[in-house]
Design a protein around this motif. Structure first.
Motif, mmCIF file in Angstrom:
data_model
loop_
_atom_site.group_PDB
_atom_site.id
_atom_site.type_symbol
_atom_site.label_atom_id
_atom_site.label_comp_id
_atom_site.label_asym_id
_atom_site.label_seq_id
_atom_site.Cartn_x
_atom_site.Cartn_y
_atom_site.Cartn_z
ATOM 1 N N VAL A 1 8.441 8.312 7.102
ATOM 2 C CA VAL A 1 7.114 7.775 6.813
ATOM 3 C C VAL A 1 6.085 8.580 7.598
ATOM 4 C CG1 VAL A 1 5.615 5.756 6.887
ATOM 5 C CG2 VAL A 1 8.054 5.482 6.386
ATOM 6 N N LEU A 2 5.147 9.211 6.890
ATOM 7 C CA LEU A 2 4.120 10.030 7.522
ATOM 8 C C LEU A 2 2.860 9.204 7.775
ATOM 9 C CD1 LEU A 2 4.424 13.345 5.459
ATOM 10 C CD2 LEU A 2 5.712 12.611 7.483
ATOM 11 N N ARG A 3 2.156 9.545 8.814
ATOM 12 C CA ARG A 3 0.967 8.791 9.197
ATOM 13 C C ARG A 3 -0.175 8.995 8.192
ATOM 14 N NH1 ARG A 3 0.404 9.809 15.735
ATOM 15 N NH2 ARG A 3 2.293 8.673 16.358
ATOM 16 N N THR A 4 -0.974 7.956 8.053
ATOM 17 C CA THR A 4 -2.220 8.041 7.302
ATOM 18 C C THR A 4 -3.383 8.063 8.293
ATOM 19 O OG1 THR A 4 -2.204 5.635 7.103
ATOM 20 C CG2 THR A 4 -1.336 6.902 5.234
ATOM 21 N N ARG A 5 -4.588 8.347 7.779
ATOM 22 C CA ARG A 5 -5.752 8.461 8.669
ATOM 23 C C ARG A 5 -6.975 7.880 7.977
ATOM 24 N NH1 ARG A 5 -8.611 14.189 10.238
ATOM 25 N NH2 ARG A 5 -10.317 13.361 11.499
ATOM 26 N N LEU A 6 -7.712 7.055 8.681
ATOM 27 C CA LEU A 6 -8.942 6.480 8.145
ATOM 28 C C LEU A 6 -10.076 7.490 8.266
ATOM 29 C CD1 LEU A 6 -10.329 3.961 6.950
ATOM 30 C CD2 LEU A 6 -10.894 3.304 9.310
ATOM 31 N N ILE A 7 -10.689 7.835 7.129
ATOM 32 C CA ILE A 7 -11.811 8.769 7.096
ATOM 33 C C ILE A 7 -13.091 7.971 6.871
ATOM 34 C CG2 ILE A 7 -12.775 10.823 5.988
ATOM 35 C CD1 ILE A 7 -10.071 11.279 7.381
ATOM 36 N N ILE A 8 -13.975 7.949 7.858
ATOM 37 C CA ILE A 8 -15.165 7.104 7.812
ATOM 38 C C ILE A 8 -16.338 7.897 7.232
ATOM 39 C CG2 ILE A 8 -16.791 5.750 9.171
ATOM 40 C CD1 ILE A 8 -14.514 5.231 11.153
ATOM 41 N N ARG A 9 -16.912 7.358 6.154
ATOM 42 C CA ARG A 9 -18.092 7.962 5.525
ATOM 43 C C ARG A 9 -19.155 6.870 5.331
ATOM 44 N NH1 ARG A 9 -13.914 10.581 2.125
ATOM 45 N NH2 ARG A 9 -13.515 12.635 3.012
ATOM 46 N N GLU A 10 -20.013 7.024 4.339
ATOM 47 C CA GLU A 10 -21.202 6.166 4.248
ATOM 48 C C GLU A 10 -20.922 4.781 3.645
ATOM 49 O OE1 GLU A 10 -21.160 9.262 3.037
ATOM 50 O OE2 GLU A 10 -22.682 10.404 4.162
ATOM 51 N N SER A 11 -19.847 4.602 2.897
ATOM 52 C CA SER A 11 -19.676 3.348 2.147
ATOM 53 C C SER A 11 -19.208 2.190 3.010
ATOM 54 C CB SER A 11 -18.669 3.555 1.007
ATOM 55 O OG SER A 11 -17.352 3.732 1.489
ATOM 56 N N ALA A 12 -18.783 2.457 4.254
ATOM 57 C CA ALA A 12 -18.311 1.366 5.138
ATOM 58 C C ALA A 12 -18.301 1.851 6.580
ATOM 59 C CB ALA A 12 -16.931 0.909 4.742
ATOM 60 N N HIS B 1 -11.151 -1.820 10.737
ATOM 61 C CA HIS B 1 -12.454 -1.127 10.803
ATOM 62 C C HIS B 1 -13.558 -2.007 10.219
ATOM 63 C CE1 HIS B 1 -15.577 1.889 10.282
ATOM 64 N NE2 HIS B 1 -15.582 1.626 8.974
ATOM 65 N N LEU B 2 -13.284 -2.647 9.104
ATOM 66 C CA LEU B 2 -14.283 -3.524 8.477
ATOM 67 C C LEU B 2 -14.596 -4.720 9.364
ATOM 68 C CD1 LEU B 2 -12.952 -3.357 4.813
ATOM 69 C CD2 LEU B 2 -15.126 -2.412 5.648
ATOM 70 N N LEU B 3 -13.573 -5.295 9.971
ATOM 71 C CA LEU B 3 -13.780 -6.418 10.882
ATOM 72 C C LEU B 3 -14.623 -6.001 12.085
ATOM 73 C CD1 LEU B 3 -10.176 -7.900 10.774
ATOM 74 C CD2 LEU B 3 -12.258 -9.101 10.028
ATOM 75 N N ALA B 4 -14.329 -4.798 12.610
ATOM 76 C CA ALA B 4 -15.061 -4.312 13.781
ATOM 77 C C ALA B 4 -16.535 -4.064 13.471
ATOM 78 C CB ALA B 4 -14.417 -3.031 14.301
ATOM 79 N N SER B 5 -16.848 -3.799 12.199
ATOM 80 C CA SER B 5 -18.244 -3.562 11.810
ATOM 81 C C SER B 5 -18.968 -4.856 11.457
ATOM 82 C CB SER B 5 -18.296 -2.603 10.614
ATOM 83 O OG SER B 5 -17.742 -3.210 9.455
ATOM 84 N N GLY B 6 -18.305 -5.996 11.657
ATOM 85 C CA GLY B 6 -18.956 -7.284 11.461
ATOM 86 C C GLY B 6 -18.688 -7.961 10.132
ATOM 87 N N ARG B 7 -17.842 -7.371 9.291
ATOM 88 C CA ARG B 7 -17.530 -7.996 7.990
ATOM 89 C C ARG B 7 -16.532 -9.126 8.210
ATOM 90 N NH1 ARG B 7 -21.296 -5.237 4.604
ATOM 91 N NH2 ARG B 7 -21.701 -3.305 5.747
ATOM 92 N N ARG B 8 -16.711 -10.204 7.470
ATOM 93 C CA ARG B 8 -15.848 -11.366 7.662
ATOM 94 C C ARG B 8 -15.242 -11.899 6.369
ATOM 95 N NH1 ARG B 8 -15.730 -9.490 11.700
ATOM 96 N NH2 ARG B 8 -16.247 -10.281 13.784
ATOM 97 N N ARG B 9 -15.781 -11.512 5.219
ATOM 98 C CA ARG B 9 -15.228 -11.955 3.926
ATOM 99 C C ARG B 9 -14.781 -10.712 3.165
ATOM 100 N NH1 ARG B 9 -19.601 -14.586 5.268
ATOM 101 N NH2 ARG B 9 -20.945 -13.234 3.994
ATOM 102 N N ILE B 10 -13.622 -10.233 3.567
ATOM 103 C CA ILE B 10 -13.127 -8.931 3.093
ATOM 104 C C ILE B 10 -12.129 -9.159 1.959
ATOM 105 C CG2 ILE B 10 -11.980 -6.786 3.751
ATOM 106 C CD1 ILE B 10 -12.806 -7.486 6.684
ATOM 107 N N ALA B 11 -12.459 -8.652 0.794
ATOM 108 C CA ALA B 11 -11.571 -8.754 -0.367
ATOM 109 C C ALA B 11 -10.723 -7.491 -0.471
ATOM 110 C CB ALA B 11 -12.389 -8.944 -1.645
ATOM 111 N N THR B 12 -9.743 -7.532 -1.342
ATOM 112 C CA THR B 12 -8.967 -6.335 -1.649
ATOM 113 C C THR B 12 -8.686 -6.276 -3.140
ATOM 114 O OG1 THR B 12 -7.020 -5.004 -1.058
ATOM 115 C CG2 THR B 12 -6.668 -7.361 -1.337
ATOM 116 N N ILE B 13 -8.634 -5.062 -3.668
ATOM 117 C CA ILE B 13 -8.153 -4.811 -5.032
ATOM 118 C C ILE B 13 -6.816 -4.120 -4.866
ATOM 119 C CG2 ILE B 13 -8.611 -3.734 -7.260
ATOM 120 C CD1 ILE B 13 -11.588 -3.744 -6.530
ATOM 121 N N ALA B 14 -5.748 -4.885 -5.061
ATOM 122 C CA ALA B 14 -4.400 -4.390 -4.803
ATOM 123 C C ALA B 14 -3.899 -3.566 -5.983
ATOM 124 C CB ALA B 14 -3.457 -5.563 -4.550
#
Length: 348
Positions: free
Chosen positions: A337-348, A190-203
């Motif tokens: 294993v149950l499915r997860t779902r991406l919930i899109i709001r204002e932060s991304a 989702h982040l890539l599709a919105s044009g982000r290219r330097r995506i970090a993660t806090i694992a």
């Protein structure tokens, strides 16, 4: 780690009376009741010297460990949920509430539900003592490390055990988990599709399957996109403060970050604070995605885009899997294993 007790003096005589108790054995051996219990149940976390003293005291007093009594068949046995964490974290995390509600919903009043918090040594001993009582028909184990899991298995004395979450080792126990890897993968896409290219993660923590799988999903999506993740991976403990610290360190290493996936909503909230302190706008400068869809995701501003983990459905499925185990389900179908779902709001 081996627990070493202080040296004890010579064994003293105990006054005659009723059948000897575990407390008397512990006092005679010069150890705590928890250590005496671990010694008599074969735990590896007892020093050789303490083990010898406990065994000598038990033999001297004629102590026989209590065996589970058969459940009263006039009433159904209980389902015990053992939550292996500190009380403060359990009450602060709405995931546990949702999971327990799902278990209760599935049981529908047909079985008593007992919740055992096991975060401190005393709580662990109390939980094990309850399980040894023989009135539990099944155990749902939440968040246990392998050594604690072995303790629960011994205390459950043959009652079926189902794990909440995929075990990191290859233990042959049934489990129910959410698709943490797929959820993280979808968030990065989702982040890539919105044009982000330097995506970090806090694992999350590397000794928890949820932390491992969410990081793996991030890395998989980054690799598919040809993204170099050097310096883009931070680590936290799923808590807010750790997310804030990790975000600060990421900004120092890679000032050009334009998005971050946090492995929990609480860490995402901490990341928001660090970004505001750095003068960065969300989502204008840096997009933020969390994980879990906890209530805080809707309370902060901007509201968090997040991966929803179905806590109530997880609880309900755990209860169903436990019932299946009690009914002799083949062991081949051990992981759900149950499915997860991406919930899109204002932060991304």
């Amino acid at each position: 780690m081996t627990i070493t007790e202080p040296a004890a003096g010579p064994l003293a005589e105990e006054p005659p009376g009723r059948a000897p108790t575990l407390a008397q054995v512990a006092r005679l051996a010069g150890v705590s009741p928890a250590t005496a219990s671990r010694a008599l149940t074969g735990s590896a976390h007892v020093s050789r010297a303490a083990l010898d003293r406990v065994e000598e005291a038990a033999q001297h007093l004629g102590y026989v460990p209590r065996r589970p009594s058969p459940p009263d068949r006039r009433s159904p046995g209980a389902v015990a949920v053992v939550v292996c964490d500190e009380g403060a974290r359990i009450f602060a995390d709405p995931f546990h509430a949702g999971l327990l509600w799902g278990v209760r919903r599935e049981l529908g009043g047909r079985r008593p539900l007992v919740v055992l918090m096991a975060g401190t040594p005393g709580e662990w001993e109390a939980a094990a003592d309850y399980l040894r009582g023989g009135r539990v028909e099944g155990v749902l184990l939440v968040g246990a490390h392998p050594d604690r899991r072995a303790c629960v298995l011994r205390a459950a004395a043959g009652a079926p055990v189902v794990l909440a979450g995929r075990p990191l080792d290859d233990v042959a126990l049934p489990y129910v988990d959410a698709d943490n890897r797929g959820g993280a993968h979808a968030a990065v896409r989702h982040l890539l599709a919105s044009g982000r290219r330097r995506i970090a993660t806090i694992a999350g923590p590397a000794d928890m399957a949820a932390g491992v799988d969410r990081l793996a999903g991030y890395r998989m999506a980054a690799q598919e996109a040809g993204m170099d993740v050097a310096g883009l991976v931070g680590h936290g403990d799923f808590g807010r403060l750790s997310g804030e610290h990790a975000m600060g360190r990421l900004l120092e290493r890679r000032p050009g970050i334009d998005a971050v996936l946090a492995a929990s909503d609480l860490m995402a909230v901490g990341a928001l604070r660090a970004l505001r302190r750095a003068g960065l706008r969300v989502p204008g400068d840096v997009a933020v995605v969390g994980f879990d869809d906890a209530p805080v995701a809707r309370q902060v501003r901007p509201r968090l885009t997040t991966v929803r983990r179905p806590a109530e459905d997880l609880g309900a499925r755990l209860a169903r899997e436990l019932r299946a185990c009690a009914g002799g389900r083949p062991s081949g179908d051990r992981g759900v294993v149950l499915r997860t779902r991406l919930i899109i709001r204002e932060s991304a």
